[in-house]
Design an enzyme around this catalytic site. Structure first.
Site, PDB file in Angstrom:
ATOM      1  N   ILE A  43       0.502  -1.564   0.069  1.00 59.10           N
ATOM      2  CA  ILE A  43      -0.082  -0.196  -0.254  1.00 59.10           C
ATOM      3  C   ILE A  43       0.303   1.561  -0.116  1.00 59.10           C
ATOM      4  O   ILE A  43       1.594   1.527   0.743  1.00 59.10           O
ATOM      5  CB  ILE A  43      -0.788   0.400   1.304  1.00 59.10           C
ATOM      6  N   GLU A  44       1.459   2.176  -0.930  1.00 58.27           N
ATOM      7  CA  GLU A  44       1.850   2.908  -1.100  1.00 58.27           C
ATOM      8  C   GLU A  44       1.046   4.100  -0.904  1.00 58.27           C
ATOM      9  O   GLU A  44       0.006   4.193  -0.662  1.00 58.27           O
ATOM     10  CB  GLU A  44       2.639   3.041  -3.137  1.00 58.27           C
ATOM     11  N   CYS A  53       4.491  -2.441   2.909  1.00 54.10           N
ATOM     12  CA  CYS A  53       4.969  -3.498   2.250  1.00 54.10           C
ATOM     13  C   CYS A  53       3.430  -4.592   2.529  1.00 54.10           C
ATOM     14  O   CYS A  53       3.285  -4.422   3.523  1.00 54.10           O
ATOM     15  CB  CYS A  53       6.686  -4.449   2.375  1.00 54.10           C
ATOM     16  N   GLU A  55       4.011  -7.843   3.202  1.00 52.47           N
ATOM     17  CA  GLU A  55       4.396  -9.043   3.922  1.00 52.47           C
ATOM     18  C   GLU A  55       4.041  -8.333   5.164  1.00 52.47           C
ATOM     19  O   GLU A  55       3.112  -8.963   5.904  1.00 52.47           O
ATOM     20  CB  GLU A  55       5.636  -9.075   4.257  1.00 52.47           C
ATOM     21  N   CYS A  86      11.937  -7.507   1.860  1.00 52.32           N
ATOM     22  CA  CYS A  86      13.075  -5.748   2.053  1.00 52.32           C
ATOM     23  C   CYS A  86      13.312  -6.865   3.549  1.00 52.32           C
ATOM     24  O   CYS A  86      13.184  -6.826   4.187  1.00 52.32           O
ATOM     25  CB  CYS A  86      12.455  -4.793   2.425  1.00 52.32           C
ATOM     26  N   CYS A  89      10.314  -5.499   7.040  1.00 48.26           N
ATOM     27  CA  CYS A  89       9.784  -7.025   6.575  1.00 48.26           C
ATOM     28  C   CYS A  89      10.643  -7.974   7.882  1.00 48.26           C
ATOM     29  O   CYS A  89       9.609  -9.225   8.065  1.00 48.26           O
ATOM     30  CB  CYS A  89       9.187  -6.897   5.263  1.00 48.26           C
TER      31      CYS A  89
HETATM   32  N1  THU Z   1       7.189  -4.294  -1.688  1.00 47.93           N
HETATM   33  C1  THU Z   1       7.299  -4.932  -1.146  1.00 47.93           C
HETATM   34  O1  THU Z   1       4.838  -4.839  -0.715  1.00 47.93           O
HETATM   35  N2  THU Z   1       7.269  -5.936  -0.207  1.00 47.93           N
HETATM   36  C2  THU Z   1       8.272  -6.696  -0.725  1.00 47.93           C
HETATM   37  O2  THU Z   1       9.380  -7.696  -0.302  1.00 47.93           O
HETATM   38  C3  THU Z   1       9.609  -5.626  -1.253  1.00 47.93           C
HETATM   39  C4  THU Z   1       9.419  -4.482  -1.654  1.00 47.93           C
HETATM   40  C5  THU Z   1       6.673  -2.817  -1.770  1.00 47.93           C
HETATM   41  C6  THU Z   1       6.792  -1.888  -1.453  1.00 47.93           C
HETATM   42  C7  THU Z   1       6.605  -0.918  -2.875  1.00 47.93           C
HETATM   43  O3  THU Z   1       4.927  -0.608  -2.415  1.00 47.93           O
HETATM   44  C8  THU Z   1       7.187  -1.598  -3.630  1.00 47.93           C
HETATM   45  O4  THU Z   1       7.327  -2.552  -3.384  1.00 47.93           O
HETATM   46  C9  THU Z   1       8.348  -0.791  -4.454  1.00 47.93           C
HETATM   47  O5  THU Z   1       9.435  -1.006  -3.569  1.00 47.93           O
END
Ligand code: THU
Length: 130
Positions: A43-44, A53, A55, A86, A89
């Site tokens: 969710i950005e 993220c 996760e 990441c 997470c």
């Molecule tokens: N992102 C995740 O949701 N999980 C990951 O394991 C790596 C990155 C998301 C964060 C952001 O919305 C987009 O991916 C780019 O980094």
């Protein structure tokens, strides 16, 4: 839930991603010891910093519903090779499930399976504060 069902759930959750800035969609399916599954997507935010993220969305949903007994998580990203959790997470998963299995799914159907310990060896956790 079977391993295949957990993978399909993560892939389906990728559709729920709110990622207009990166255009990188991620879905997650987090399984508890009794088979209960909590889902998540990334969710950005226009301010970038508040982005969550997939996760952590799933973990925080589970924690807030009273569950902490995580055994497996499937993560479906928009890349090849598959995206791996990441650092933030990894640390959040470490708090509750240091031995969790992680299934990472790529955009072309490839799959990587690992443990949290593979991704975050010699990690810091709650027992250090006792
Ligand atoms: N992102 C995740 O949701 N999980 C990951 O394991 C790596 C990155 C998301 C964060 C952001 O919305 C987009 O991916 C780019 O980094």
């Amino acid at each position: 839930m079977t391993r295949e069902e957990l993978k399909s759930t993560a892939l389906a959750m990728r559709q729920r991603s709110y990622s207009p800035y990166s255009r990188f969609r991620v879905g997650a399916a987090l399984e508890c010891s009794d088979g209960t599954v909590f889902t998540g997507c990334n969710i950005e935010n226009a301010a970038f910093g508040p982005t969550l993220c997939a996760e952590r969305t799933a973990v925080f949903k589970a924690i807030s519903e009273g569950r902490r007994d995580f055994v497996r998580i499937a993560v479906a990203g928009d890349s090849e090779p598959p995206c791996v959790p990441c650092g933030v997470c990894r640390q959040v998963l470490r708090e509750f499930a240091p031995d969790i299995e992680i299934i990472c799914l790529g955009s072309d159907g490839s799959e990587l399976t690992m443990t949290l310990n593979d991704l975050l060896p010699h990690s810091f956790g709650p027992e250090f504060l006792k």
